[in-house]
Design a protein around this motif. Structure first.
Motif, PDB file in Angstrom:
ATOM      1  N   ILE A  55      38.646  33.455  16.107  1.00 32.46           N
ATOM      2  CA  ILE A  55      37.624  32.613  16.747  1.00 32.46           C
ATOM      3  C   ILE A  55      37.821  32.833  18.243  1.00 32.46           C
ATOM      4  CG2 ILE A  55      36.755  30.270  17.070  1.00 32.46           C
ATOM      5  CD1 ILE A  55      38.050  29.594  14.330  1.00 32.46           C
ATOM      6  N   PRO A  56      36.879  33.525  18.907  1.00 31.79           N
ATOM      7  CA  PRO A  56      37.121  33.924  20.299  1.00 31.79           C
ATOM      8  C   PRO A  56      37.248  32.737  21.255  1.00 31.79           C
ATOM      9  CG  PRO A  56      35.049  34.863  19.445  1.00 31.79           C
ATOM     10  CD  PRO A  56      35.573  33.944  18.398  1.00 31.79           C
ATOM     11  N   VAL A 116      52.675  24.629  13.576  1.00 30.51           N
ATOM     12  CA  VAL A 116      54.125  24.735  13.807  1.00 30.51           C
ATOM     13  C   VAL A 116      54.882  24.485  12.502  1.00 30.51           C
ATOM     14  CG1 VAL A 116      56.092  23.671  14.967  1.00 30.51           C
ATOM     15  CG2 VAL A 116      53.987  24.129  16.246  1.00 30.51           C
ATOM     16  N   LEU A 117      54.501  23.403  11.788  1.00 28.14           N
ATOM     17  CA  LEU A 117      55.215  23.039  10.560  1.00 28.14           C
ATOM     18  C   LEU A 117      55.034  24.085   9.464  1.00 28.14           C
ATOM     19  CD1 LEU A 117      54.515  19.195  10.347  1.00 28.14           C
ATOM     20  CD2 LEU A 117      56.596  20.355  11.119  1.00 28.14           C
ATOM     21  N   SER A 118      53.820  24.675   9.376  1.00 25.75           N
ATOM     22  CA  SER A 118      53.553  25.624   8.293  1.00 25.75           C
ATOM     23  C   SER A 118      53.891  27.054   8.714  1.00 25.75           C
ATOM     24  CB  SER A 118      52.093  25.539   7.856  1.00 25.75           C
ATOM     25  OG  SER A 118      51.263  26.015   8.889  1.00 25.75           O
ATOM     26  N   GLY A 164      46.049  30.069  16.533  1.00 20.67           N
ATOM     27  CA  GLY A 164      45.607  29.530  17.813  1.00 20.67           C
ATOM     28  C   GLY A 164      44.111  29.298  17.840  1.00 20.67           C
ATOM     29  N   GLY A 165      43.355  30.182  17.158  1.00 28.29           N
ATOM     30  CA  GLY A 165      41.897  30.027  17.114  1.00 28.29           C
ATOM     31  C   GLY A 165      41.507  28.732  16.433  1.00 28.29           C
ATOM     32  N   GLY A 210      45.870  18.707  18.743  1.00 26.70           N
ATOM     33  CA  GLY A 210      47.282  18.405  18.526  1.00 26.70           C
ATOM     34  C   GLY A 210      47.644  18.398  17.054  1.00 26.70           C
ATOM     35  N   LEU A 211      46.742  17.836  16.238  1.00 29.28           N
ATOM     36  CA  LEU A 211      47.004  17.772  14.796  1.00 29.28           C
ATOM     37  C   LEU A 211      47.144  19.176  14.207  1.00 29.28           C
ATOM     38  CD1 LEU A 211      47.111  16.214  12.086  1.00 29.28           C
ATOM     39  CD2 LEU A 211      44.631  16.387  11.995  1.00 29.28           C
TER      40      LEU A 211
END
Ligand SMILES: [Zn+2]
Length: 250
Positions: free
Chosen positions: A120-121, A164-166, A172-173, A157-158
C-alpha cells in the motif's frame, strides 16, 4: 435524483480510481498522460472514456490492437457507482457524505493495489491522513481535529502492536492504511472498521484453507479486508459501531 447523480459521479470516480490502481504502484502520474491502451498506447476517444459505456462500445477490447481491457475496470466503475449512490442516498449531500466518499475511494485504491502488488504506497496513505484531520476541522473545529488524531493514533497503534506481536503478520503499509482510516472515521469508526476487517479476514482465511486454495503458510494480504471493513462502516456505521462498543451512545 441524488442517488442517480451519485451513481453517475461514482462511475466516473471509479474510472479514475482504476487508473490510480494501475499507475500508482509503478510510480506514474495518475493525471497525465490521458487514458490509453496498456499495450499499444493508443489514446482513448471521448466516447470510450465514458465509464462502463466505453467498455461496452469497445466490446472490452482496444480499438487499435485488440488487446483485452481487464473486466475489473467496468466492474470497479459499477461498484463505485453503487457505493456513491448508497452513501448519498443515506446521508444526502452533506459533509458526512463527502467524508464517507473520500474514505471509500481511498479504501478501493488501497485494496486494488494491495491485491495486485502486496503493497500500500505511502503516496496514498501519508498525504491523505492530513486530509482526514482537515476534514475533522471542517466538521468540528479543534475538537474535530483532536478526535480524528485520536482515531489515527489508536488505529495505527493497534496494528503496530499486532505487527510487533505477530512478528510480521501485518506490515508497515497496513499500519499506515489503518491510521489513515482512523483519521477519516475517528476512534470509534476506525476501530470498528478494524474489528469488521478482522472478522471477515479470519472467515475468508478459514474458507480459503478449507477449500485448499491457500495453505496455512500462505500470506493473505490484510489491506483489502481493512478496505471492506472501512466501506461497511462508512455505510452501516450507525448500526455496527453500537454492536462493537455497546456501552457508548452515539
Ligand atoms: Zn491497443
Amino acid at each position: 435524483m441524488l442517488k442517480l447523480a451519485g451513481f453517475i459521479v461514482g462511475t466516473i470516480v471509479g474510472s479514475f480510481l482504476g487508473v490510480c490502481i494501475d499507475r500508482m504502484p509503478r510510480g506514474e502520474s495518475v493525471v497525465a498522460p490521458g487514458s490509453h491502451c496498456s499495450k499499444c498506447g493508443a489514446q482513448l476517444g471521448a466516447l470510450e472514456l465514458i465509464p462502463v459505456i466505453g467498455y461496452v462500445l469497445l466490446w472490452g477490447r482496444c480499438r487499435h490492437c485488440g488487446e483485452r481491457v481487464p473486466i475489473w475496470y467496468p466492474l470497479l466503475e459499477v461498484g463505485c457507482g453503487l457505493l456513491y449512490a448508497g452513501v448519498l442516498g443515506k446521508y444526502g449531500f452533506t459533509l458526512s457524505a463527502v467524508n464517507a466518499l473520500i474514505s471509500i475511494s481511498l479504501a478501493v485504491v488501497a485494496a486494488g493495489i494491495d491485491l495486485g502488488h502486496r503493497v500500500i504506497p505511502d503516496r496514498l496513505t501519508m498525504p491523505w491522513m492530513i486530509a482526514g484531520l482537515l476534514m475533522g476541522a471542517l466538521s468540528g473545529g479543534l475538537q474535530g481535529i483532536l478526535s480524528r488524531a485520536l482515531g489515527l493514533l489508536a488505529c495505527g497503534g493497534l496494528v503496530l502492536l499486532i505487527a510487533v506481536l505477530s512478528r510480521g503478520g501485518m506490515g508497515g503499509g497496513d499500519i499506515k492504511f489503518m491510521a489513515l482510516v482512523g483519521s477519516f472515521l475517528g476512534f470509534l469508526g476506525g476501530l470498528t472498521s478494524f474489528v469488521v476487517a478482522f472478522i471477515i479476514g479470519a472467515l475468508v482465511g478459514v474458507i480459503l484453507i478449507v477449500l485448499g486454495i491457500k495453505s496455512r503458510k500462505d500470506e493473505i494480504p490484510f489491506g483489502p479486508f481493512i478496505s471492506v471493513g472501512t466501506i461497511i462502516v462508512c455505510i452501516f456505521g450507525d448500526r455496527i459501531i453500537p454492536l462493537v462498543f455497546p456501552w457508548i451512545r452515539l
